[in-house]
Scaffold this motif. Structure first.
Motif, PDB file in Angstrom:
ATOM      1  N   GLY A  68      28.447  27.473  32.871  1.00  9.88           N
ATOM      2  CA  GLY A  68      28.467  27.396  34.288  1.00  9.88           C
ATOM      3  C   GLY A  68      29.408  28.530  35.086  1.00  9.88           C
ATOM      4  O   GLY A  68      29.375  29.631  34.191  1.00  9.88           O
ATOM      5  N   ILE A  69      29.602  28.235  36.053  1.00  9.09           N
ATOM      6  CA  ILE A  69      30.624  29.552  36.820  1.00  9.09           C
ATOM      7  C   ILE A  69      31.933  28.731  37.193  1.00  9.09           C
ATOM      8  O   ILE A  69      32.099  27.629  37.228  1.00  9.09           O
ATOM      9  CB  ILE A  69      29.743  29.932  37.967  1.00  9.09           C
ATOM     10  CG1 ILE A  69      29.595  28.823  39.228  1.00  9.09           C
ATOM     11  CG2 ILE A  69      28.491  30.483  37.894  1.00  9.09           C
ATOM     12  CD1 ILE A  69      29.117  29.106  40.339  1.00  9.09           C
ATOM     13  N   PHE A  70      32.944  29.773  37.425  1.00 13.63           N
ATOM     14  CA  PHE A  70      34.197  29.371  37.622  1.00 13.63           C
ATOM     15  C   PHE A  70      34.181  28.741  39.172  1.00 13.63           C
ATOM     16  O   PHE A  70      34.049  29.550  40.223  1.00 13.63           O
ATOM     17  CB  PHE A  70      35.264  30.537  37.634  1.00 13.63           C
ATOM     18  CG  PHE A  70      35.395  30.837  36.026  1.00 13.63           C
ATOM     19  CD1 PHE A  70      35.944  29.961  35.116  1.00 13.63           C
ATOM     20  CD2 PHE A  70      34.851  31.979  35.445  1.00 13.63           C
ATOM     21  CE1 PHE A  70      36.144  30.369  33.905  1.00 13.63           C
ATOM     22  CE2 PHE A  70      34.950  32.347  34.253  1.00 13.63           C
ATOM     23  CZ  PHE A  70      35.682  31.543  33.403  1.00 13.63           C
ATOM     24  N   LYS A  71      34.802  27.667  39.493  1.00 17.97           N
ATOM     25  CA  LYS A  71      34.701  27.176  40.611  1.00 17.97           C
ATOM     26  C   LYS A  71      36.134  26.706  41.166  1.00 17.97           C
ATOM     27  O   LYS A  71      36.525  26.584  42.179  1.00 17.97           O
ATOM     28  CB  LYS A  71      33.799  26.034  41.012  1.00 17.97           C
ATOM     29  CG  LYS A  71      32.511  26.548  40.669  1.00 17.97           C
ATOM     30  CD  LYS A  71      31.316  26.141  41.864  1.00 17.97           C
ATOM     31  CE  LYS A  71      31.761  25.762  42.940  1.00 17.97           C
ATOM     32  NZ  LYS A  71      31.237  26.092  44.158  1.00 17.97           N
ATOM     33  N   SER A 113      30.912  35.564  30.052  1.00 20.66           N
ATOM     34  CA  SER A 113      30.111  36.587  30.256  1.00 20.66           C
ATOM     35  C   SER A 113      30.016  36.878  31.703  1.00 20.66           C
ATOM     36  O   SER A 113      30.168  36.244  32.605  1.00 20.66           O
ATOM     37  CB  SER A 113      28.631  36.223  29.611  1.00 20.66           C
ATOM     38  OG  SER A 113      28.156  35.381  30.277  1.00 20.66           O
ATOM     39  N   ALA A 114      29.646  38.316  31.986  1.00 24.43           N
ATOM     40  CA  ALA A 114      29.308  38.488  33.412  1.00 24.43           C
ATOM     41  C   ALA A 114      28.315  39.775  33.283  1.00 24.43           C
ATOM     42  O   ALA A 114      28.362  40.523  32.546  1.00 24.43           O
ATOM     43  CB  ALA A 114      30.518  38.905  34.014  1.00 24.43           C
ATOM     44  N   ASP A 115      27.595  39.858  34.317  1.00 26.84           N
ATOM     45  CA  ASP A 115      26.689  40.881  34.706  1.00 26.84           C
ATOM     46  C   ASP A 115      27.510  41.675  35.574  1.00 26.84           C
ATOM     47  O   ASP A 115      28.238  41.080  36.718  1.00 26.84           O
ATOM     48  CB  ASP A 115      25.400  40.188  35.208  1.00 26.84           C
ATOM     49  CG  ASP A 115      24.391  41.592  35.658  1.00 26.84           C
ATOM     50  OD1 ASP A 115      24.177  42.545  34.905  1.00 26.84           O
ATOM     51  OD2 ASP A 115      23.599  41.312  36.461  1.00 26.84           O
ATOM     52  N   HIS A 116      27.060  43.042  35.635  1.00 23.98           N
ATOM     53  CA  HIS A 116      27.804  43.870  36.809  1.00 23.98           C
ATOM     54  C   HIS A 116      27.637  43.466  38.057  1.00 23.98           C
ATOM     55  O   HIS A 116      28.378  43.611  38.843  1.00 23.98           O
ATOM     56  CB  HIS A 116      27.265  45.349  36.399  1.00 23.98           C
ATOM     57  CG  HIS A 116      27.851  46.139  37.446  1.00 23.98           C
ATOM     58  ND1 HIS A 116      29.308  46.849  37.240  1.00 23.98           N
ATOM     59  CD2 HIS A 116      27.238  46.943  38.630  1.00 23.98           C
ATOM     60  CE1 HIS A 116      29.236  47.574  38.399  1.00 23.98           C
ATOM     61  NE2 HIS A 116      28.344  47.518  38.992  1.00 23.98           N
ATOM     62  N   ALA A 117      26.198  43.080  38.514  1.00 24.64           N
ATOM     63  CA  ALA A 117      26.356  42.744  39.780  1.00 24.64           C
ATOM     64  C   ALA A 117      26.167  41.187  40.128  1.00 24.64           C
ATOM     65  O   ALA A 117      25.731  40.858  41.030  1.00 24.64           O
ATOM     66  CB  ALA A 117      24.729  43.375  40.141  1.00 24.64           C
ATOM     67  N   GLY A 118      26.760  40.389  39.294  1.00 23.23           N
ATOM     68  CA  GLY A 118      26.675  38.990  39.002  1.00 23.23           C
ATOM     69  C   GLY A 118      28.183  38.373  38.927  1.00 23.23           C
ATOM     70  O   GLY A 118      29.009  38.817  38.966  1.00 23.23           O
TER      71      GLY A 118
END
Length: 137
Positions: A68-71, A113-118
Motif C-alpha cells: 500500500g501507501i503511507f497514510k 518503492s517509488a516512481d519519480h512521479a508517484g
C-alpha cells in the motif's frame, strides 16, 4: 457466499501487545495463505505402492502479505520498529463474511518503492510464529 469487497479485508496490528488492535493504514492489497507440510510414511507394504501420509503430521504455517501507501505515521513507525527489532506481535486478518484469523506473526520482509512521479509504496510480509486462532463471522 456472495461476492465481497476487497476493501473489507483488513489487516490489524496489536501495536503495544495489550490486545488493542489498529488497522494498518494505506493497504491496497492483502493476502493470506495457509500451508501444511505432509509427512510421507510410504513403505514397501503400502497398498498398490500408493503414497501414504501421516494424518495430522507436519508443520502448519500461515503467511500474510500486503502492499500500500503511507497514510498513518504512527502505524508506519510501529511497523518499521517491529521489523528492525524482530519483534513477534499479535495480528488479525479480517475476512468479510468468513471470519477472523488471529495470532502471533513476525514481519519477515519490508520493502519500499517509488516512481519519480508517484507515491512511495511499501510491501510487507508476515510469517506465523505460533498457534493461530479462527473465529467465524
Amino acid at each position: 457466499m456472495a461476492a465481497q469487497s476487497g476493501k473489507d479485508m483488513l489487516l490489524k496490528l496489536d501495536q503495544t501487545g495489550s490486545g488493542s488492535f489498529v488497522t494498518v493504514a494505506g493497504l491496497r492489497t492483502r493476502s493470506l495463505a495457509f500451508n501444511a507440510a505432509a509427512i510421507d510414511v510410504t513403505d514397501a507394504e503400502s497398498a498398490g505402492r500408493w503414497r501414504e501420509l501421516l494424518a495430522g503430521g507436519g508443520i502448519k504455517r500461515a503467511a500474510v502479505a500486503g502492499s500500500g501507501i503511507f497514510k498513518d505515521a504512527s502505524s508506519d513507525a510501529t511497523i518499521r520498529a517491529l521489523f528492525f527489532a524482530g519483534t513477534i506481535r499479535n495480528w488479525q486478518l479480517i475476512l468479510p463474511d468468513f471470519g477472523t484469523v488471529e495470532g502471533p506473526f513476525q514481519i519477515v520482509a519490508l520493502e519500499f518503492s517509488a516512481d519519480h512521479a508517484g507515491e512511495v509504496t511499501f510491501e510487507l510480509a508476515l510469517e506465523s510464529a505460533g498457534q493461530l486462532g479462527f473465529s467465524a463471522a
